[in-house]
Design a protein around this motif. Sequence first.
Motif, PDB file in Angstrom:
ATOM      1  N   PHE A  77       8.440  -5.008  -6.065  1.00 42.85           N
ATOM      2  CA  PHE A  77       8.994  -4.742  -7.554  1.00 42.85           C
ATOM      3  C   PHE A  77      10.404  -5.587  -7.536  1.00 42.85           C
ATOM      4  CE2 PHE A  77      12.655  -2.799  -9.725  1.00 42.85           C
ATOM      5  CZ  PHE A  77      12.057  -2.747 -10.909  1.00 42.85           C
ATOM      6  N   SER A  78      11.043  -5.610  -6.465  1.00 46.24           N
ATOM      7  CA  SER A  78      12.145  -6.132  -6.510  1.00 46.24           C
ATOM      8  C   SER A  78      12.213  -7.867  -6.491  1.00 46.24           C
ATOM      9  CB  SER A  78      13.383  -6.196  -5.141  1.00 46.24           C
ATOM     10  OG  SER A  78      13.348  -4.854  -4.894  1.00 46.24           O
ATOM     11  N   LEU A  79      11.203  -8.343  -5.742  1.00 43.05           N
ATOM     12  CA  LEU A  79      10.826  -9.695  -5.681  1.00 43.05           C
ATOM     13  C   LEU A  79      10.272 -10.363  -7.179  1.00 43.05           C
ATOM     14  CD1 LEU A  79       8.993  -9.953  -2.360  1.00 43.05           C
ATOM     15  CD2 LEU A  79      11.549 -10.744  -2.918  1.00 43.05           C
ATOM     16  N   MET A  80       9.299  -9.183  -7.559  1.00 44.58           N
ATOM     17  CA  MET A  80       8.770  -9.734  -8.952  1.00 44.58           C
ATOM     18  C   MET A  80       9.935  -9.833 -10.076  1.00 44.58           C
ATOM     19  SD  MET A  80       5.588 -10.140  -9.338  1.00 44.58           S
ATOM     20  CE  MET A  80       4.066  -9.932  -8.179  1.00 44.58           C
ATOM     21  N   VAL A 128      19.516  -3.612 -11.970  1.00 44.23           N
ATOM     22  CA  VAL A 128      18.193  -2.792 -11.600  1.00 44.23           C
ATOM     23  C   VAL A 128      17.614  -3.182 -10.237  1.00 44.23           C
ATOM     24  CG1 VAL A 128      16.484  -4.340 -12.839  1.00 44.23           C
ATOM     25  CG2 VAL A 128      16.384  -1.872 -12.801  1.00 44.23           C
ATOM     26  N   ILE A 129      17.960  -4.621 -10.009  1.00 50.03           N
ATOM     27  CA  ILE A 129      17.198  -5.005  -8.657  1.00 50.03           C
ATOM     28  C   ILE A 129      17.902  -4.335  -7.635  1.00 50.03           C
ATOM     29  CG2 ILE A 129      16.869  -6.908  -7.073  1.00 50.03           C
ATOM     30  CD1 ILE A 129      16.557  -8.587  -9.547  1.00 50.03           C
ATOM     31  N   PRO A 139      -0.411  -5.966  -7.381  1.00 53.83           N
ATOM     32  CA  PRO A 139       0.548  -6.813  -7.736  1.00 53.83           C
ATOM     33  C   PRO A 139       0.536  -7.227  -9.354  1.00 53.83           C
ATOM     34  CG  PRO A 139      -0.869  -7.722  -5.995  1.00 53.83           C
ATOM     35  CD  PRO A 139      -1.501  -6.148  -6.525  1.00 53.83           C
ATOM     36  N   THR A 140      -0.561  -6.838  -9.895  1.00 53.19           N
ATOM     37  CA  THR A 140      -0.639  -7.123 -11.363  1.00 53.19           C
ATOM     38  C   THR A 140       0.136  -6.148 -12.223  1.00 53.19           C
ATOM     39  OG1 THR A 140      -3.018  -7.521 -11.077  1.00 53.19           O
ATOM     40  CG2 THR A 140      -2.180  -7.416 -13.277  1.00 53.19           C
ATOM     41  N   ASN A 141       0.196  -4.908 -11.530  1.00 54.22           N
ATOM     42  CA  ASN A 141       0.944  -3.852 -12.003  1.00 54.22           C
ATOM     43  C   ASN A 141       2.422  -3.962 -12.084  1.00 54.22           C
ATOM     44  OD1 ASN A 141       0.562  -1.277 -13.395  1.00 54.22           O
ATOM     45  ND2 ASN A 141      -0.465  -0.468 -11.651  1.00 54.22           N
ATOM     46  N   PHE A 142       2.784  -4.924 -10.811  1.00 53.52           N
ATOM     47  CA  PHE A 142       4.225  -5.095 -10.726  1.00 53.52           C
ATOM     48  C   PHE A 142       4.821  -6.078 -11.414  1.00 53.52           C
ATOM     49  CE2 PHE A 142       3.675  -1.617  -7.682  1.00 53.52           C
ATOM     50  CZ  PHE A 142       4.689  -0.989  -7.712  1.00 53.52           C
ATOM     51  N   VAL A 143       3.980  -7.027 -11.848  1.00 47.46           N
ATOM     52  CA  VAL A 143       4.401  -8.022 -12.828  1.00 47.46           C
ATOM     53  C   VAL A 143       4.731  -7.257 -14.222  1.00 47.46           C
ATOM     54  CG1 VAL A 143       3.913  -9.887 -14.402  1.00 47.46           C
ATOM     55  CG2 VAL A 143       3.015  -9.634 -11.997  1.00 47.46           C
ATOM     56  N   GLY A 144       4.033  -6.353 -14.577  1.00 50.90           N
ATOM     57  CA  GLY A 144       4.439  -5.314 -15.557  1.00 50.90           C
ATOM     58  C   GLY A 144       5.710  -4.691 -15.408  1.00 50.90           C
ATOM     59  N   SER A 161       0.715  -1.232   0.092  1.00 51.94           N
ATOM     60  CA  SER A 161      -0.049   0.152   0.120  1.00 51.94           C
ATOM     61  C   SER A 161       0.744   1.197  -0.010  1.00 51.94           C
ATOM     62  CB  SER A 161      -0.889   0.076   1.309  1.00 51.94           C
ATOM     63  OG  SER A 161       0.063   0.089   2.315  1.00 51.94           O
ATOM     64  N   ASN A 162       1.971   1.187   0.036  1.00 53.77           N
ATOM     65  CA  ASN A 162       3.082   2.367   0.038  1.00 53.77           C
ATOM     66  C   ASN A 162       4.210   2.085  -0.884  1.00 53.77           C
ATOM     67  OD1 ASN A 162       4.889   1.181   1.570  1.00 53.77           O
ATOM     68  ND2 ASN A 162       3.883   2.295   3.602  1.00 53.77           N
ATOM     69  N   LEU A 163       4.920   3.168  -0.970  1.00 53.87           N
ATOM     70  CA  LEU A 163       6.336   2.991  -1.841  1.00 53.87           C
ATOM     71  C   LEU A 163       7.213   2.161  -1.470  1.00 53.87           C
ATOM     72  CD1 LEU A 163       6.495   4.411  -4.552  1.00 53.87           C
ATOM     73  CD2 LEU A 163       7.993   6.251  -3.286  1.00 53.87           C
ATOM     74  N   TYR A 164       7.212   2.024  -0.116  1.00 49.32           N
ATOM     75  CA  TYR A 164       8.298   1.290   0.431  1.00 49.32           C
ATOM     76  C   TYR A 164       7.962  -0.490   0.239  1.00 49.32           C
ATOM     77  CZ  TYR A 164      10.863  -1.392   4.071  1.00 49.32           C
ATOM     78  OH  TYR A 164      11.750  -2.255   4.515  1.00 49.32           O
ATOM     79  N   GLU A 165       6.718  -0.477   0.556  1.00 46.79           N
ATOM     80  CA  GLU A 165       6.066  -1.697   0.305  1.00 46.79           C
ATOM     81  C   GLU A 165       6.130  -2.336  -1.274  1.00 46.79           C
ATOM     82  OE1 GLU A 165       3.350  -1.793   4.138  1.00 46.79           O
ATOM     83  OE2 GLU A 165       2.343  -1.411   2.138  1.00 46.79           O
ATOM     84  N   VAL A 166       5.606  -1.479  -2.034  1.00 46.63           N
ATOM     85  CA  VAL A 166       5.924  -1.858  -3.610  1.00 46.63           C
ATOM     86  C   VAL A 166       7.284  -1.864  -4.000  1.00 46.63           C
ATOM     87  CG1 VAL A 166       3.498  -0.962  -4.013  1.00 46.63           C
ATOM     88  CG2 VAL A 166       5.416   0.567  -4.350  1.00 46.63           C
ATOM     89  N   PHE A 167       8.350  -1.208  -3.491  1.00 47.81           N
ATOM     90  CA  PHE A 167       9.591  -1.443  -4.068  1.00 47.81           C
ATOM     91  C   PHE A 167      10.210  -2.785  -3.563  1.00 47.81           C
ATOM     92  CE2 PHE A 167      12.458   1.443  -5.981  1.00 47.81           C
ATOM     93  CZ  PHE A 167      11.673   2.366  -6.367  1.00 47.81           C
ATOM     94  N   VAL A 168       9.665  -3.481  -2.299  1.00 45.27           N
ATOM     95  CA  VAL A 168      10.145  -4.672  -2.014  1.00 45.27           C
ATOM     96  C   VAL A 168       9.439  -5.618  -3.154  1.00 45.27           C
ATOM     97  CG1 VAL A 168      10.049  -6.584  -0.415  1.00 45.27           C
ATOM     98  CG2 VAL A 168       9.983  -4.197   0.224  1.00 45.27           C
TER      99      VAL A 168
END
Lengths: 688, 381
Positions: free
Chosen positions: B182-185, B209-210, B246-251, B173-180
Amino acid sequence: MQRSTSKALFELLSSMRFAISLLTILAIASVIGTVIKQNEPFNAYLNQFGPFWFPVFEKLGLYSVYNAGWFLVILAFLVLSTSLCIVRQTAPMLREMRSFREHAREVSLRQFAHQAELPDALPFADRQARVAAYLTHAGFKARTSERADGVLLAAKQGSASRAGYFLAHGAIVLICIGGLLDGNLPLKIQMWLGSKQTTTGNQLIADIPESARLGVNNWSYRGNLFIPEGRSANVAVLSVNDGILLQEVPFTVSLKKFHIDHYENGMPKRFASDIIVTDDLTGESFEHTIEVNHPLEYRGVTMYQASFEDGGSTLRLAGRNMLHGPAAAPLELEGQVGETLRLNHPKFSYALELTGFTVFNVEEMGEGVESATGMARLREHLGSGAARQDSGREMRNVGPSFTFKLRDEAGQAREFQNYMLPIQQGGRWYLYTGMRESQSEAFRYLRLPVDEDGQIDTWFAIHNLIFDPARREELARRVATASFGDAPAAAPMRERLVETASNTLAMFGERGYETVGRFIEASVPEAERERAADVFVKILQGLVWEAWMSARERAGMEPITINEDRAAFLRDTLAALSDSLFYESPLYLQLTGYDHLQATVLQVTRSPGKPLVYLGSLLLVLGVFAMLYIRERRLFVLLKHEGGDLVAMSSNRKAIDVDETFERHAGALRDLLTPSQDGAAPDQTATR
Amino acid sequence: MELAHPSLTRTHWLRDRDLFDWLYAVALVIGAGLALAKYGAFMDVYDDIVLIIHVPALVAIGWYWKPFRGFLAAVAVLSLFSIWLYQGDLARAEQVFFLKYLISSQTAIMWMSALYFMATGAYWLGLLARSEFGEKTGSTLLWIGTVMGTTGLFARWYESYLLGPEIGHIPISNLYEVFVLFSLMTALLYLYYELRYDTRRMGAFVMLVISAAVAFLLWYSFSRGAHEIQPLIPALQSYWMKVHVPTNFVGYGAFALAAMIGVAVLLVERGILASRLPPVKVMEDVMYKAIAIGFAFFTIATILGALWAAEAWGTYWQWDPKETWALIVWLNYAAWLHMRLTKGLRGAILAWWAVIGLAVTTFAFIGVNMFLSGLHSYGNL
Ligand code: HEM
């Protein structure tokens, strides 16, 4: 001639190059609207861009790019180009989907990138049967064509990939059309046709002319319904360019109560409106609660919790004198948010516009503690993701505040924001009042220190004495007496100090520390300035202290002695006195009481294009997956009576997996057509 | 006529399963069943549906991509262990050794960060020294890091509920969490291609990039305290968030991966590292595959975003800067796919395009939050 021009035009519009150019232009054009904030009041743009560029940008429609004519034209071209592309591709694609290309000639098969010889040892009929069986097993549809020298088995799979093209591209056309229906194009057309005109926002709803009203039959709109608690509304306001239009909705919405819930840390948790909806036709009514993320749809109109505002809270104010001169009793005022009061006084005349009120103001308080370093710092970041309790920062509700504008007779306005309760800063408490010249600036805050009783009365009492020219002499004398006693022998020194102190006070009364500082710069050599400044500050502190004592005497209070707290209060008072000279209002408006009244803002929309857009979205996803993940493959197996058999493969995509697939099929066929060594082959005669 | 030839007995996909495939599937079914039985009362119908859909989806991924089974098993064991150690008391994060130093959310994410940096080093060593050992080490570290990071997110999810039932929410739900995330995806997508194309040599580039994402993550957490769990503002309290983000971050992950391969292609075309990296043809194929999957998921994500917007803000599309930039990203990759697939374009232009695509994507991802104001308020720097 005519025909060929239109043909060329068709070719151009339906060409891939044109489409890609359009996509690029659309992307770039979209950027503009993200850089320039859209649909702001025109005044804000005028400030931002200046009088030269403002009209230019307005002509270009940059304040509402996505509704600008030229932007819609690009979109229209995209729809046109995609449609023409579909038209153009339909016949060839359908042909491709249906055809097996079973008439392919051997020479052309031999030119395929993927082709290989097959063993031809088995009898012809056996080979054909095996290949046909293989193709079916491998999921191909096959067609056999007899030819003079043998037979060609033409097989294919994944033709649905082509259907994906129709789905995805058709979907784009659908989505764009749906979007255009829901955009403000229908509204624009109504306005072009001349029947409707926007009007200005600041007038009573009843005064708004018919030409700015849209009936309930308008089939596509998006507007805001503003409803204070206990009131109701049935017209929504649509903002168009810099004006508004009124949209009637087919029902009346009354707001019973608006709720804001907060988390413990002060973040908002829930916004909700308890409403009653009454159908204007049937008179039926029902209750409902609309929340963020939980809209209500009724009679084809959807209502969402868009925002909230003050609904006209009653504010009780005490206006305290900020002018120089004899003290005046606080002015008692009462008004509602949204109202304009007149402030008439022999010395000034202002319009007081009460613009806003908020009960909760959650601010991050505290300066934060020093972070650890090295390993200790890392260790702080281990453990759970819960916020640290000892970070020295916390979110705190600092209580109600209100905003207002003071407009002078020339029409110039300044905006103020005053907090009702003292706020702690660095261990001491202050009342904050902010001021700014224009919306684009941040508020500059004046902090008025509160006294030991938590009141600002002491500060104002001191203020009134310090800045009253008639009292200067008296205060200076008190300072002198306090410094040198009242022995006659000290009289010359006392007189000198009286003169210095009253001059200092006169200077301070002009622009506070700024005037005193200038004076020091002008009259004291550089090396001694710091000491001189110290002396001036001491004198000023003495004066403030005496003003304080004098105020206490006047009020019949006990004398007090200085201590650390009072010294801090003294310093704060002095700083606030100096800053108050830049506070451009004759009054400080202290909020003493309020009756809170909320209003909700519901967005009402009617979007007839929505089903089209959603259908298009579904088709788009199906189409994209079909195009990207269904692989069209054609396998050709040429079997000849005379031997020299051939397998060849083609695909609409060049990718590495085509190589792999071909190898797999060719290998399997080779295996299948190779007579086995152990004698298990069905026909021994083939093995010579 | 007899046709019992091996090439003709089309192997049925069910018959192809080994023991671990079945164990994996059974474990997933049992896990979902237990969750439904035990916590069904707390779940609404959407939760049920999403949980049930996860079973076949995860089975399919694990069957198609074998290492995923072990990965998921490790994540499950560690996450459950973490939850068990907590015993419903957040303070135990400071007291229990395994929590404090291994599998509380922050610690696990720190481990992920450290392992990702080490993996980057190992892949580069492997590439430059032509050392298979280096590459294999990189790969192992990357897997372990991904397990730790995923466990960290699951632990964080649980911790948020320990802070208060009303505060609990999925950690995206925030930039910190989605960065994690992103790295995982990105890591998972890369690990998939690594096996699929049977080469570890692209790892060095993808890890760049990771690592950059992880570096940002660390800065964000150490200097801004962004790792602290905050409750959800009303606009984010929606089911759509759980599927949209999550769908976005696969992208985003796939586009980032494609861009890094693009960099490798550009270097090889200039003769740099040419003998060490895989052939351009292979890398271009990976780049295409990544952009294709990214585009497909990004399409879904954008549509889900529109559906959500319809509910939260009243209109499915209102040209909010975030939406507009998502459209720009989408148009960009649509053009890329047209160029490659219908125009048959290859080589430097497409590689450059993929790299620039990442710049556009990055702007849509963080630039919009930093520089432009809009309704998407979940991450301000
Ligand atoms: C917003 C506009 C568009 C989008 C998002 C879009 C999207 C796509 C996508 C994702 C593909 C898949 C790549 C492929 O499988 O080949 C594709 C293919 C294709 N597009 Fe578009 N497209 C758009 C407009 C157009 C236009 C205007 C044309 C007409 C010139 C066009 C012609 C094609 C063709 C011919 C294919 C190849 C179909 C095939 O071989 O299966 N597209 N498009």
